[in-house]
Design a protein around this motif. Structure first.
Motif, PDB file in Angstrom:
ATOM      1  N   LYS A 147      47.820  39.580  35.125  1.00 49.64           N
ATOM      2  CA  LYS A 147      46.487  39.600  35.139  1.00 49.64           C
ATOM      3  C   LYS A 147      46.412  39.935  33.201  1.00 49.64           C
ATOM      4  O   LYS A 147      46.396  39.351  32.545  1.00 49.64           O
ATOM      5  CB  LYS A 147      45.902  40.360  36.263  1.00 49.64           C
ATOM      6  CG  LYS A 147      45.741  39.705  37.069  1.00 49.64           C
ATOM      7  CD  LYS A 147      45.176  38.695  37.677  1.00 49.64           C
ATOM      8  CE  LYS A 147      44.786  38.125  38.922  1.00 49.64           C
ATOM      9  NZ  LYS A 147      46.016  38.167  39.384  1.00 49.64           N
ATOM     10  N   SER A 205      39.699  33.245  32.229  1.00 54.57           N
ATOM     11  CA  SER A 205      38.598  33.967  33.853  1.00 54.57           C
ATOM     12  C   SER A 205      39.088  31.891  34.466  1.00 54.57           C
ATOM     13  O   SER A 205      38.819  31.578  35.703  1.00 54.57           O
ATOM     14  CB  SER A 205      37.240  33.938  33.038  1.00 54.57           C
ATOM     15  OG  SER A 205      37.147  35.299  33.109  1.00 54.57           O
ATOM     16  N   CYS A 265      33.239  32.996  36.112  1.00 51.45           N
ATOM     17  CA  CYS A 265      33.471  33.295  35.323  1.00 51.45           C
ATOM     18  C   CYS A 265      32.883  33.334  33.638  1.00 51.45           C
ATOM     19  O   CYS A 265      33.322  33.825  33.515  1.00 51.45           O
ATOM     20  CB  CYS A 265      33.985  31.404  34.926  1.00 51.45           C
ATOM     21  SG  CYS A 265      35.178  31.111  35.679  1.00 51.45           S
ATOM     22  N   ARG A 314      32.860  37.124  34.577  1.00 52.40           N
ATOM     23  CA  ARG A 314      34.023  38.094  34.259  1.00 52.40           C
ATOM     24  C   ARG A 314      34.482  37.667  32.455  1.00 52.40           C
ATOM     25  O   ARG A 314      35.238  38.897  32.107  1.00 52.40           O
ATOM     26  CB  ARG A 314      35.179  37.603  34.664  1.00 52.40           C
ATOM     27  CG  ARG A 314      36.731  38.320  34.914  1.00 52.40           C
ATOM     28  CD  ARG A 314      38.144  37.517  35.243  1.00 52.40           C
ATOM     29  NE  ARG A 314      39.096  37.983  35.596  1.00 52.40           N
ATOM     30  CZ  ARG A 314      39.792  37.678  34.109  1.00 52.40           C
ATOM     31  NH1 ARG A 314      39.086  36.520  33.297  1.00 52.40           N
ATOM     32  NH2 ARG A 314      41.406  37.708  33.669  1.00 52.40           N
ATOM     33  N   PHE A 354      36.598  41.936  39.627  1.00 56.97           N
ATOM     34  CA  PHE A 354      36.474  41.863  38.735  1.00 56.97           C
ATOM     35  C   PHE A 354      37.774  43.025  37.942  1.00 56.97           C
ATOM     36  O   PHE A 354      38.625  43.259  36.560  1.00 56.97           O
ATOM     37  CB  PHE A 354      35.479  41.896  37.690  1.00 56.97           C
ATOM     38  CG  PHE A 354      35.157  40.239  38.202  1.00 56.97           C
ATOM     39  CD1 PHE A 354      35.497  39.329  38.646  1.00 56.97           C
ATOM     40  CD2 PHE A 354      33.441  39.957  37.792  1.00 56.97           C
ATOM     41  CE1 PHE A 354      35.328  38.351  38.802  1.00 56.97           C
ATOM     42  CE2 PHE A 354      32.999  38.310  38.321  1.00 56.97           C
ATOM     43  CZ  PHE A 354      33.600  37.995  38.592  1.00 56.97           C
ATOM     44  N   GLN A 405      41.337  44.262  37.916  1.00 60.13           N
ATOM     45  CA  GLN A 405      42.279  42.790  37.670  1.00 60.13           C
ATOM     46  C   GLN A 405      42.619  43.383  36.288  1.00 60.13           C
ATOM     47  O   GLN A 405      43.881  43.910  36.262  1.00 60.13           O
ATOM     48  CB  GLN A 405      41.628  42.025  37.146  1.00 60.13           C
ATOM     49  CG  GLN A 405      41.190  41.007  38.965  1.00 60.13           C
ATOM     50  CD  GLN A 405      40.386  39.433  38.649  1.00 60.13           C
ATOM     51  OE1 GLN A 405      40.897  38.842  37.464  1.00 60.13           O
ATOM     52  NE2 GLN A 405      40.071  39.183  40.011  1.00 60.13           N
TER      53      GLN A 405
END
Length: 669
Positions: free
Chosen positions: A288, A327, A348, A351, A383, A386
């Motif tokens: 990530k 994303s 998406c 994020r 989110f 990560q």
């Protein structure tokens, strides 16, 4: 010729290929034992195998009379595993008198290996079907832990038998979507599906024969090609080039036989067989967040940094000098959230907003992100986990330190990424209905050089911003009176809504400019919304009310007045007008360090107000109580309630866990 003379052929040996045991011959690598204690002298109690998985378990006896055996430890282990009961006991003699060896594959493809036997000038080869490593198994420890937990549960149940009660738990029902071919294929490749298939395979029990047993001596004869029917010479009638290809097969064939691993795990040996672009994509999907120097270390020596930099820009974006996976790589089209079922497009967008926030600041608050993206709390938390770590009292901090060295070495890449984020900002302005001025902000410091801003400076900056906007609106107002436009907006009728607890996007102190009439309409709509929620939930936390408001916003049409921004202060004012009271519950500090604010509907004009108020007052002294203590307190307060009325009051205001009652909104996770 000279080389051949220096290394002459001494002897030619005929090689035979025996296939009688080709599909049943395994090589076991046992744990090392002393030379005076060979495995042949150890009694084998049982043996079993799963042929499809090539998994073997051997049960060996332990000599409890040996001088090196600790009798007390063996008895203690047996007691922990089996307890005092003799039913279904692992160790029937009340002492650990056996050990289990569990196998794991030693190589991914054992067909390239063979067992050779030399006899009378002939070499007989038998291909191996499997090569397994045996290690001690510790499944008995799992059984001991399960028994320990069971005993604890029984003990807890005995302590709470005085107050037997049934806990009512709320469950969420979700209907599974029809499974298409793509989803079915993905499920069949998942780790859970493979584990399920492996557990479904039945064990085949085997009989063990030692090396000196007559049956073992009989089976060893199959290692020799004793007759023409057992000899296959066609494989050896090859040209030198074909024979070399058989000894060293192509990499493609080797890749096909590799062990399948879960999708969330990466084998570095298999990773380096992929093209560079696929290596970078796989690493970024799993890690990530990476600095470029860390990526080069994972790719291995000899990797061209220019090519790697070109590849990483295709799957990642630059945040504080570090690379974060895009994303759309994590959430491809037509996919959905595993937590809430939200579409990939919404995930998406949410994020991307979080990553854009991290390009401006080092710390962010989860409630600020949730207020903008309006996604379920589970997705927002996913989110943030990560790319960031939670810091008590400060919010969420970006996972890696700023990589100023990369930005200094690659200014052209940094400039391209800056232009990319400017495009993302334009899209966010349109998506979330925020103005560019609010998103840009004037008080943001670069993540690499954070500075402390005092409260007076924040207020002064907000006042300056208000004066500038007032001048702009006053100028537009004068133009309107000259006939340029008609809006009916007066610069003197401006108000600002915001609070330090729930800042709105843009201005340094969370200021948001709305007209006076719009503010009145917003307050009326918010009060009506809060009253409706209090009717269904007489006791709730401020965060729960915020979640209900976000859920309500998803049902409202675009441009609704509630979507213009509601601060925590505005919510608290609406709660007070609706008759709710802030409950000062002495809660322990939670993991996030955030203060949990609880509100309860205090006075409804019904006969049960006195009982409810007495119950709520109990939780201002302690955040949890037993049922008996609550009932005693209500009786002392003069509340005469039947069992049904008391149960209804508890269900309305409280929630239960493990025999203890908590005020709603304070139940520990």
């Amino acid at each position: 010729m000279a080389t051949e003379d220096e290394d002459p052929v001494v002897q030619e040996i005929d090689v035979y290929l025996a296939k009688s045991l080709a599909e049943n011959l395994y090589l076991f690598q046992h744990p090392v034992r002393p030379a005076n204690l060979p495995y042949d002298d150890v009694p084998h109690l049982a043996a079993r195998i799963k042929p499809r998985q090539q998994k073997v378990e051997l049960e060996l006896a332990i000599n409890v009379n040996s001088a090196s055996y600790s009798q007390s430890k063996g008895e203690q282990i047996a007691l922990n595993v089996d307890g005092t009961s003799s039913e279904d006991a692992t160790y029937s003699r009340k002492v650990m008198d056996k050990q289990v060896l569990v196998s794991s594959p030693a190589v991914s493809d054992a067909s390239r290996y063979a067992i050779g036997v030399f006899r009378k000038g002939e070499l007989h080869l038998t291909p191996l079907y499997g090569m397994l490593q045996l290690r001690p198994g510790f499944s008995y420890l799992d059984k001991a832990d399960a028994r320990h937990r069971e005993n604890e549960n029984i003990h807890d149940g005995d302590s709470s038998q005085e107050e037997p009660e049934e806990d009512v738990k709320q469950i969420t029902v979700r209907f599974a979507r029809p499974e298409n071919d793509r989803a079915r294929q993905k499920r069949m490749q998942s780790y859970e599906y493979m584990r399920q298939k492996q557990s479904e395979e039945q064990w085949h029990h085997l009989a063990y024969h030692g090396s000196k047993d007559s049956r073992a001596d009989f089976e060893r004869h199959y290692l020799f090609a004793q007759s023409s029917g057992m000899v296959t010479g066609s494989e050896l009638n090859k040209t030198p080039k074909e024979y070399l290809a058989m000894l060293m097969p192509q990499a493609q064939k080797e890749a096909e036989s590799k062990t399948v691993i879960p999708s969330n795990m990466v084998s570095m040996s298999q990773l380096r067989t992929l093209p560079l672009s696929d290596q970078v994509k796989t690493l970024m999907k799993n890690v990530k967040v990476l600095q470029f120097s860390q990526l080069m270390g994972l790719l291995g020596p000899g990797t061209d940094s220019t090519s790697a930099l070109r590849c990483i820009q295709q799957v990642s974006v630059l945040v504080q000098g570090c690379w974060v996976v895009k994303s759309e790589i994590l959430y491809p089209k037509e996919s959905h959230s595993p937590y809430s079922g939200v579409s990939a497009e919404a995930l998406c967008r949410g994020r991307d907003f979080l990553l854009w926030e991290f390009t401006r600041k080092r710390f962010v608050l989860r409630k600020d992100i949730s207020a903008i993206v309006k996604l379920p709390a589970e997705d927002v938390k996913d989110f943030m986990e990560q790319v960031a770590y939670s810091r008590v009292g400060r919010g969420w901090e970006f996972a890696l330190p700023p990589d100023a060295e990369f930005v200094r070495k690659h200014p052209d890449v940094a400039q391209r990424q800056t232009m990319l984020w400017q495009g993302v900002q334009s899209r966010l302005v349109w998506t979330f209905g925020l103005s560019k001025e609010d998103l840009i902000g004037k008080g943001d410091a670069p993540p690499g050089g954070l500075m402390v801003v005092s409260g007076e400076q924040r207020v002064r900056a907000a006042q300056d911003n208000m004066r500038e906007r007032s001048k702009e609106l006053e100028h537009k107002y004068k133009l309107n009176h000259l006939g340029v436009a008609q809006t009916g907006t007066d610069a003197n009728s401006l108000e600002y809504l915001g609070s330090e607890d729930f800042p709105m996007a843009g201005l340094p102190n969370g200021l948001n400019v709305v007209s006076g009439s719009c503010a009145d309409k917003l307050a009326a709509e918010l009060l009506e919304f809060v009253r409706q929620r209090l009717c269904d939930h007489p006791v709730l936390s401020l965060s729960e009310l915020r979640g209900m408001l976000n859920l309500r916003l998803t049902e409202l049409p675009p441009g609704h007045v509630l979507g213009s921004g509601v601060s925590d202060r505005a919510l608290q004012d609406a709660l007070a007008q609706a008759g709710a009271k802030h409950m000062d519950v002495p809660l322990p500090m939670n993991d996030s360090g955030e203060d949990v604010k609880i509100f309860a509907l205090w006075d409804t004009g019904s006969f049960s107000d006195k009982s409810r108020q007495a119950l709520l007052e109990m939780f201002t002294k302690n955040y949890r109580h037993r049922r008996a203590s609550l009932q005693t307190a209500l009786t002392n307060a003069g509340a005469e309630l039947s069992k049904e009325e008391f149960d209804s009051l508890l269900k309305e205001c409280c929630a239960s866990r493990s025999g203890m009652w908590y005020l709603k909104g304070t139940l520990p996770c």
